[in-house]
Design an enzyme around this catalytic site. Structure first.
Site, PDB file in Angstrom:
ATOM      1  N   PRO A  14       0.821  -1.223   0.000  1.00  9.10           N
ATOM      2  CA  PRO A  14       0.000   0.000   0.000  1.00  9.10           C
ATOM      3  C   PRO A  14       0.853   1.269   0.000  1.00  9.10           C
ATOM      4  CG  PRO A  14      -0.827  -1.586   1.596  1.00  9.10           C
ATOM      5  CD  PRO A  14       0.514  -2.108   1.138  1.00  9.10           C
ATOM      6  N   VAL A  16       0.297   4.131   1.337  1.00 10.82           N
ATOM      7  CA  VAL A  16       0.341   4.880   2.605  1.00 10.82           C
ATOM      8  C   VAL A  16       0.288   3.900   3.765  1.00 10.82           C
ATOM      9  CG1 VAL A  16      -0.755   6.659   4.034  1.00 10.82           C
ATOM     10  CG2 VAL A  16      -0.929   6.799   1.540  1.00 10.82           C
ATOM     11  N   GLY A  17       1.176   4.121   4.740  1.00 10.15           N
ATOM     12  CA  GLY A  17       1.162   3.313   5.958  1.00 10.15           C
ATOM     13  C   GLY A  17       1.296   4.222   7.161  1.00 10.15           C
ATOM     14  N   TYR A  49      11.629   0.613  18.241  1.00  3.09           N
ATOM     15  CA  TYR A  49      10.658   1.620  18.678  1.00  3.09           C
ATOM     16  C   TYR A  49      10.111   1.281  20.076  1.00  3.09           C
ATOM     17  CZ  TYR A  49      10.879   2.841  13.698  1.00  3.09           C
ATOM     18  OH  TYR A  49      11.306   3.169  12.428  1.00  3.09           O
ATOM     19  N   LYS A  78      11.627  -4.311  11.514  1.00  7.05           N
ATOM     20  CA  LYS A  78      13.046  -4.114  11.164  1.00  7.05           C
ATOM     21  C   LYS A  78      13.983  -4.752  12.179  1.00  7.05           C
ATOM     22  CE  LYS A  78      11.395   0.345   9.562  1.00  7.05           C
ATOM     23  NZ  LYS A  78      10.495   0.892  10.588  1.00  7.05           N
TER      24      LYS A  78
HETATM   25  P1  NAP Z   1       6.998  12.075  10.146  1.00 12.37           P
HETATM   26  O1  NAP Z   1       5.966  11.051   9.876  1.00 12.37           O
HETATM   27  O2  NAP Z   1       7.649  12.794   9.037  1.00 12.37           O
HETATM   28  O3  NAP Z   1       6.440  13.187  11.143  1.00 12.37           O
HETATM   29  C1  NAP Z   1       5.836  12.858  12.353  1.00 12.37           C
HETATM   30  C2  NAP Z   1       5.577  14.155  13.110  1.00 12.37           C
HETATM   31  O4  NAP Z   1       4.629  14.967  12.416  1.00 12.37           O
HETATM   32  C3  NAP Z   1       4.999  13.901  14.474  1.00 12.37           C
HETATM   33  O5  NAP Z   1       5.493  14.913  15.336  1.00 12.37           O
HETATM   34  C4  NAP Z   1       3.489  14.075  14.257  1.00 12.37           C
HETATM   35  O6  NAP Z   1       2.889  14.485  15.463  1.00 12.37           O
HETATM   36  C5  NAP Z   1       3.459  15.160  13.215  1.00 12.37           C
HETATM   37  N1  NAP Z   1       2.310  15.062  12.283  1.00 12.37           N
HETATM   38  C6  NAP Z   1       1.849  13.956  11.669  1.00 12.37           C
HETATM   39  N2  NAP Z   1       0.845  14.252  10.831  1.00 12.37           N
HETATM   40  C7  NAP Z   1       0.660  15.582  10.908  1.00 12.37           C
HETATM   41  C8  NAP Z   1      -0.230  16.469  10.274  1.00 12.37           C
HETATM   42  N3  NAP Z   1      -1.127  16.052   9.375  1.00 12.37           N
HETATM   43  N4  NAP Z   1      -0.147  17.802  10.583  1.00 12.37           N
HETATM   44  C9  NAP Z   1       0.770  18.242  11.476  1.00 12.37           C
HETATM   45  N5  NAP Z   1       1.654  17.435  12.109  1.00 12.37           N
HETATM   46  C10 NAP Z   1       1.604  16.111  11.833  1.00 12.37           C
HETATM   47  O7  NAP Z   1       8.190  11.476  11.023  1.00 12.37           O
HETATM   48  P2  NAP Z   1       8.768  10.071  11.458  1.00 12.37           P
HETATM   49  O8  NAP Z   1       7.972   9.493  12.568  1.00 12.37           O
HETATM   50  O9  NAP Z   1      10.226  10.305  11.653  1.00 12.37           O
HETATM   51  O10 NAP Z   1       8.657   9.137  10.164  1.00 12.37           O
HETATM   52  C11 NAP Z   1       7.536   8.326   9.890  1.00 12.37           C
HETATM   53  C12 NAP Z   1       7.819   6.869  10.177  1.00 12.37           C
HETATM   54  O11 NAP Z   1       8.918   6.403   9.407  1.00 12.37           O
HETATM   55  C13 NAP Z   1       8.275   6.558  11.610  1.00 12.37           C
HETATM   56  O12 NAP Z   1       7.232   6.679  12.541  1.00 12.37           O
HETATM   57  C14 NAP Z   1       8.843   5.172  11.431  1.00 12.37           C
HETATM   58  O13 NAP Z   1       7.801   4.230  11.351  1.00 12.37           O
HETATM   59  C15 NAP Z   1       9.582   5.333  10.096  1.00 12.37           C
HETATM   60  N6  NAP Z   1      11.014   5.697  10.258  1.00 12.37           N
HETATM   61  C16 NAP Z   1      11.956   4.793   9.821  1.00 12.37           C
HETATM   62  C17 NAP Z   1      13.316   5.085   9.962  1.00 12.37           C
HETATM   63  C18 NAP Z   1      14.338   4.088   9.498  1.00 12.37           C
HETATM   64  O14 NAP Z   1      15.536   4.255   9.811  1.00 12.37           O
HETATM   65  N7  NAP Z   1      13.950   3.087   8.743  1.00 12.37           N
HETATM   66  C19 NAP Z   1      13.735   6.309  10.503  1.00 12.37           C
HETATM   67  C20 NAP Z   1      12.757   7.227  10.884  1.00 12.37           C
HETATM   68  C21 NAP Z   1      11.400   6.917  10.747  1.00 12.37           C
HETATM   69  P3  NAP Z   1       1.624  13.727  16.152  1.00 12.37           P
HETATM   70  O15 NAP Z   1       1.961  12.291  16.318  1.00 12.37           O
HETATM   71  O16 NAP Z   1       1.518  14.462  17.463  1.00 12.37           O
HETATM   72  O17 NAP Z   1       0.457  13.962  15.235  1.00 12.37           O
END
Ligand code: NAP
Length: 299
Positions: A14, A16-17, A49, A78
């Site tokens: 999908p 979007v996740g 996590y 992961k």
């Molecule tokens: P992101 O999804 O880019 O941003 C999350 C932030 O944005 C949170 O503070 C969230 O706050 C806020 N947010 C979400 N939707 C919003 C909206 N519509 N309007 C305003 N603010 C919003 O950051 P991320 O968590 O770093 O990345 C996403 C996912 O990628 C992670 O959760 C993880 O599963 C994965 N990841 C993988 C790696 C890797 O090394 N493979 C590294 C980093 C991340 P609220 O929760 O308060 O809404």
């Protein structure tokens, strides 16, 4: 918009996740249920996590009494850096599977191309020199056992992908790395897409970094034209480039908002490409030896 992409083995992923990093205990389970109940078909998890048990309880509820079918949901996890030693890979996978209360995963990724001391803390930076191919061989075995439907990597440079591809029996099907309008990484995206490696964008909203992707004037201006938010523009821009996005939120309204992908005109796609590139929010130099990533980012 395309709601599914096809991986090189024919499986669907999908577009979007829901991301679950920094979704805290006591909150993450509700976020997962909110997402599943609002049409999400894809959840991104990881051992590190430190919330997989609670995510697993949410899956159990959704798949037993919640009216959601396991086979309709794409679940990723992961392998953490402390578990690269070949004998540790399968037990790490099985721990995640048990915590998530599942009998298979849709995707298992090597979290970083960095191996650290298996006896140290989870974030220990003491090196443990395991060649990545030795870890990958164990990933291949799990794939061949049928307990995971796809395997891949995260945070690899083109150079590391090329090295792995030379020796791999099963090529990585997915590469997950940081991608948003402040960090478009066109060369890495192009390399993956040419080599049939499906790209997933992590931190697609900029991960709360400063300056904020969500306050970027170009995204806000484009959003006004379509009556969409900057978040929806940023996510739709990636999906339109053939990339899966995994935005994290623990708020129901944002979870719903983030799933509403729409089609942007080419002129708006081109305008987004003019946004100035910023630093990574997940900068490996902060955690790991920098030379591993040479030549990969800021392209
Ligand atoms: P992101 O999804 O880019 O941003 C999350 C932030 O944005 C949170 O503070 C969230 O706050 C806020 N947010 C979400 N939707 C919003 C909206 N519509 N309007 C305003 N603010 C919003 O950051 P991320 O968590 O770093 O990345 C996403 C996912 O990628 C992670 O959760 C993880 O599963 C994965 N990841 C993988 C790696 C890797 O090394 N493979 C590294 C980093 C991340 P609220 O929760 O308060 O809404």
């Amino acid at each position: 918009m395309n709601t599914n992409f096809t991986l090189s083995n024919g499986n669907k992923m999908p577009a979007v996740g829901l991301g679950t990093w920094r979704s805290e205990p006591g909150v993450v389970g509700k976020a997962v249920l909110d997402a599943l109940n609002n049409g999400y078909k894809h959840i991104d998890c990881a051992y590190v996590y430190l919330n997989e048990k609670e995510v697993g309880e949410a899956f159990h509820e959704a798949f037993t009494t919640g009216g959601i079918k396991r086979e309709d949901i794409f679940i990723t996890s992961k392998l953490w850096n402390t578990r690269h030693t070949p004998k540790d890979v399968l037990p790490a996978f099985e721990k995640t599977l048990a915590d998530l209360q599942l009998d298979y995963l849709d995707l298992y990724l090597i979290h970083w191309p960095v191996s650290v001391d298996p006896n140290g803390e989870d974030f220990n930076t003491v090196e443990n020199p395991v060649p990545i191919i030795d870890t990958w061989r164990e990933m291949e075995k799990i794939y061949e056992s049928g307990k995971v439907k796809a395997i891949g990597v995260c945070n690899f440079s083109i150079k590391l992908l090329e090295e792995l591809n030379k020796e791999a029996k099963i090529k990585p099907l997915v590469h997950q790395f940081e991608l948003n309008p402040y960090l478009p990484q066109p060369k890495l995206v192009e390399y993956c897409q040419k080599n049939n490696i499906h790209v997933t964008a992590y931190s697609p909203l900029g991960s709360g970094g400063v300056p904020s992707v969500l306050k970027e004037p170009i995204l806000e201006e484009i959003g006004k034209k379509y009556n969409k938010t900057a978040a929806q523009v940023a996510l739709s821009w990636n999906v339109q480039r053939g990339i899966t996005v995994i935005p994290k939120s623990v708020h129901t309204q944002r979870i719903i908002e983030n799933s509403q992908i729409f089609k942007l005109d080419q002129a708006d796609m081109d305008k987004i490409a003019t946004i100035k590139t910023r630093l990574r929010t997940c900068d490996p130099a902060l955690f790991f030896k920098k030379d591993i990533f040479e030549g990969s980012y800021y392209d």
